[in-house]
Design a protein around this motif. Structure first.
Motif, PDB file in Angstrom:
ATOM      1  N   GLU A 115      -5.506   2.259  -2.746  1.00 44.03           N
ATOM      2  CA  GLU A 115      -7.035   2.440  -2.291  1.00 44.03           C
ATOM      3  C   GLU A 115      -7.886   1.096  -2.147  1.00 44.03           C
TER       4      GLU A 115
ATOM      5  N   ARG B  30      -7.025  -0.527   0.960  1.00 46.17           N
ATOM      6  CA  ARG B  30      -7.743   0.096   2.046  1.00 46.17           C
ATOM      7  C   ARG B  30      -9.236  -0.183   2.212  1.00 46.17           C
TER       8      ARG B  30
ATOM      9  N   GLU C 198      -9.213  -3.509   3.947  1.00 45.54           N
ATOM     10  CA  GLU C 198      -9.061  -3.572   5.160  1.00 45.54           C
ATOM     11  C   GLU C 198     -10.089  -3.074   5.994  1.00 45.54           C
TER      12      GLU C 198
END
Length: 166
Positions: A136, A139, A142
């Motif tokens: 997580e 992410r 990102e």
């Protein structure tokens, strides 16, 4: 152009490096899990010692990478998740040490005590939790890098329009 350069540098140092450190820490967590499994399958004390050393090396590398990554996570949610991941990693290490100590007491690894089975299950649960948190956090990085990229695209378009107008 200076703003574009500054944003690109910021994207690299904050987002990309934060992402890289978290993913590398997660890879080291996988290495530690593999070393744990190999320790459990070892048939000699020398093999056990080698696998335990690999496990410790992997966990130490994960800790070092987390230390590098920590200042690169700046949102309140990311900081909370980061703190939770660190606490879970500490719990994983504790369960793992218990499991390895119990396993080292067994001459034959074909039989497992109830305490060893529980310690291994607890370590697996924490390992999965840390892995999910690292995923997580990756992410989130990102997403932040994507936003930074969009900003540099905007700056470029604005700069291009200004240059054409001039």
């Amino acid at each position: 152009m200076s703003k574009i350069n500054d944003e690109a540098t910021k994207m690299y140092t904050l987002e990309l490096m934060g992402l890289s450190h978290i993913k590398e820490a997660n890879i080291n967590l996988i290495y530690a899990g593999r070393a744990r499994s190999n320790f459990m399958l070892a048939t000699t004390e020398e093999e056990r010692a080698a696998h335990k050393a690999t496990l410790e090396k992997s966990l130490t590398a994960a800790d070092e990478l987390l230390d590098k990554a920590a200042p690169l996570f700046y949102s309140p949610k990311a900081k909370d998740m980061f703190a939770e991941a660190e606490a879970s990693l500490a719990a994983y290490r504790q369960h793992l040490n218990t499991a390895l100590s119990l396993a080292a007491q067994d001459a034959l690894l074909s039989t497992r005590s109830e305490a060893l089975t529980k310690a291994l299950d607890d370590a697996r649960i924490e390992s999965t939790k840390v892995d999910n948190l690292f995923t997580e956090l990756s992410r989130m990085k990102e997403g932040a890098a994507s936003k930074a990229n969009d900003l540099t695209d905007q700056l470029y378009a604005t700069s291009l329009t200004m240059m054409l107008a001039l």
